[in-house]
Design an enzyme around this catalytic site. Structure first.
Site, PDB file in Angstrom:
ATOM      1  N   ASP A  66       0.824  -1.206   0.000  1.00  0.00           N
ATOM      2  CA  ASP A  66       0.000   0.000   0.000  1.00  0.00           C
ATOM      3  C   ASP A  66       0.860   1.258   0.000  1.00  0.00           C
ATOM      4  OD1 ASP A  66       0.963  -0.534   2.552  1.00  0.00           O
ATOM      5  OD2 ASP A  66      -1.001  -0.886   3.426  1.00  0.00           O
ATOM      6  N   ASP A 135      -7.851  -3.022  14.326  1.00  0.00           N
ATOM      7  CA  ASP A 135      -9.229  -3.274  13.885  1.00  0.00           C
ATOM      8  C   ASP A 135      -9.318  -4.431  12.885  1.00  0.00           C
ATOM      9  OD1 ASP A 135      -8.076  -2.169  11.641  1.00  0.00           O
ATOM     10  OD2 ASP A 135      -9.447  -0.465  11.483  1.00  0.00           O
ATOM     11  N   HIS A 137      -7.480  -4.793  10.127  1.00  0.00           N
ATOM     12  CA  HIS A 137      -7.179  -4.510   8.716  1.00  0.00           C
ATOM     13  C   HIS A 137      -5.879  -5.174   8.288  1.00  0.00           C
ATOM     14  CE1 HIS A 137      -4.919  -0.708  10.151  1.00  0.00           C
ATOM     15  NE2 HIS A 137      -4.009  -1.423   9.529  1.00  0.00           N
ATOM     16  N   GLU A 142      -9.769  -1.573   5.435  1.00  0.00           N
ATOM     17  CA  GLU A 142     -10.415  -1.343   6.720  1.00  0.00           C
ATOM     18  C   GLU A 142     -11.659  -2.219   6.837  1.00  0.00           C
ATOM     19  OE1 GLU A 142      -8.840   0.126   8.855  1.00  0.00           O
ATOM     20  OE2 GLU A 142      -8.097   2.108   8.313  1.00  0.00           O
TER      21      GLU A 142
HETATM   22  C1  F6R Z   1       1.439  -1.730   6.244  1.00  0.00           C
HETATM   23  C2  F6R Z   1       0.064  -2.110   6.323  1.00  0.00           C
HETATM   24  C3  F6R Z   1      -0.744  -2.150   7.585  1.00  0.00           C
HETATM   25  C4  F6R Z   1       0.069  -2.545   8.815  1.00  0.00           C
HETATM   26  C5  F6R Z   1      -0.818  -2.531  10.046  1.00  0.00           C
HETATM   27  C6  F6R Z   1      -0.053  -2.875  11.302  1.00  0.00           C
HETATM   28  O1  F6R Z   1       1.910  -1.809   4.914  1.00  0.00           O
HETATM   29  O2  F6R Z   1      -0.445  -2.395   5.306  1.00  0.00           O
HETATM   30  O3  F6R Z   1      -1.781  -3.077   7.419  1.00  0.00           O
HETATM   31  O4  F6R Z   1       0.625  -3.801   8.622  1.00  0.00           O
HETATM   32  O5  F6R Z   1      -1.407  -1.277  10.188  1.00  0.00           O
HETATM   33  O6  F6R Z   1       0.904  -1.891  11.536  1.00  0.00           O
HETATM   34  P1  F6R Z   1       2.004  -2.067  12.669  1.00  0.00           P
HETATM   35  O7  F6R Z   1       2.885  -3.175  12.242  1.00  0.00           O
HETATM   36  O8  F6R Z   1       2.728  -0.755  12.693  1.00  0.00           O
HETATM   37  O9  F6R Z   1       1.272  -2.350  13.925  1.00  0.00           O
END
Ligand code: F6R
Length: 260
Positions: A66, A135, A137, A142
């Site tokens: 992303d 959440d 995702h 989301e």
């Molecule tokens: C990152 C991404 C997000 C993260 C998620 C967890 O490319 O796509 O889905 O993997 O928000 O983030 P952290 O690892 O910082 O808790």
């Protein structure tokens, strides 16, 4: 789905690095990379193996999950830059072989379609690394995301903006509100999904992913439909798993020939 519970975040990183090492040693491999804090320890371990043990990524290419809309690749919080700074500039993967959705595209819909096409033309992603949001995702899909969605524009949930403000000087107004993310369908096309989670803050999301119903309310639960999904968690992130004892037992009794 295989669930591997490790004592701590360091062991999670080591086991995940072992999986990536196996792919990097293949004749060629397409790696799906995630940003965020969870994979950083794994990237560090892979950089160490590259430096100390000669592990080469020269025959790999990579696709990011992303990208924030509106940030140029040079912005220090753009995901392209994040991956470069924290991983790809420290290994021997060719720069031109590291791809990310175009967050500056005038037409994000077309950019999303083009990204999916590029992944398909590369032969698909062999192993897709995933973190998970509090959440549920994955990527930036989301809750409520279509289970078959493709790479497209999404509006970040206020909770995700709050979670990510730490990367923007704790100022939520600086966090872009829109992103281009691989869709749940795009992610599901990868040959192997490798989800990492550490810390107690992820315990509920991990339990919902592994043991809850498959639901758009927990986008990560699509892993239950995948034929090769591996979830590696530390004790804290795995603390909500009702079947934890069985996952440990299954891992300890895994046949030697059966890789992760
Ligand atoms: C990152 C991404 C997000 C993260 C998620 C967890 O490319 O796509 O889905 O993997 O928000 O983030 P952290 O690892 O910082 O808790």
């Amino acid at each position: 789905m295989e669930v591997i519970i490790q004592p701590d975040a360091e062991s999670v990183a080591r086991v995940a690095a072992d999986v990536f090492t196996d792919y990097a040693r293949r004749e060629s491999a397409t790696l799906g990379l995630a940003t965020g804090s969870t994979p950083l320890a794994m990237y560090l371990e892979l950089i160490r193996r590259h430096r100390d043990e000669g592990l080469s990524f020269a025959r790999c290419r990579a696709f990011l999950l992303d990208e924030y809309v509106g940030l140029p690749r040079t912005h220090e919080q753009s995901y392209y830059r994040f991956i470069r700074d924290n991983f790809t500039s420290h290994i021997d993967i060719p720069d031109d072989d590291v791809h990310s959705p175009d967050g500056l595209a005038d037409d994000p819909t077309a950019a999303g379609l083009a990204y999916d096409r590029a992944i398909a033309e590369a032969g698909g992603v062999d192993v897709q690394l995933l973190g998970i949001g509090t959440d549920g995702h994955i990527g930036f899909n989301e809750p409520g995301s279509s289970l078959r969605s493709r790479t497209r524009l999404k509006t970040l949930h206020p909770q995700t903006i709050a979670d990510n403000a730490r990367f923007f000087g704790d100022d939520e107004s600086q966090v872009p509100h829109h992103v281009l993310t691989q869709g749940l369908g795009t992610i599901s096309d990868a040959g192997h999904l490798l989800l990492l989670a550490t810390g107690s803050g992820k315990a509920d999301a991990v339990a919902a992913t592994v043991e809850g119903p498959v639901s758009a309310l927990c986008p990560a639960s699509i892993l239950q439909f995948h034929q090769h999904a591996t979830v590696i968690v530390d004790e804290e992130a795995g603390s909500g798993l009702a079947n934890a004892d069985y996952y440990r037992y299954a891992f300890e009794n895994k046949p030697a020939w059966q890789h992760i």
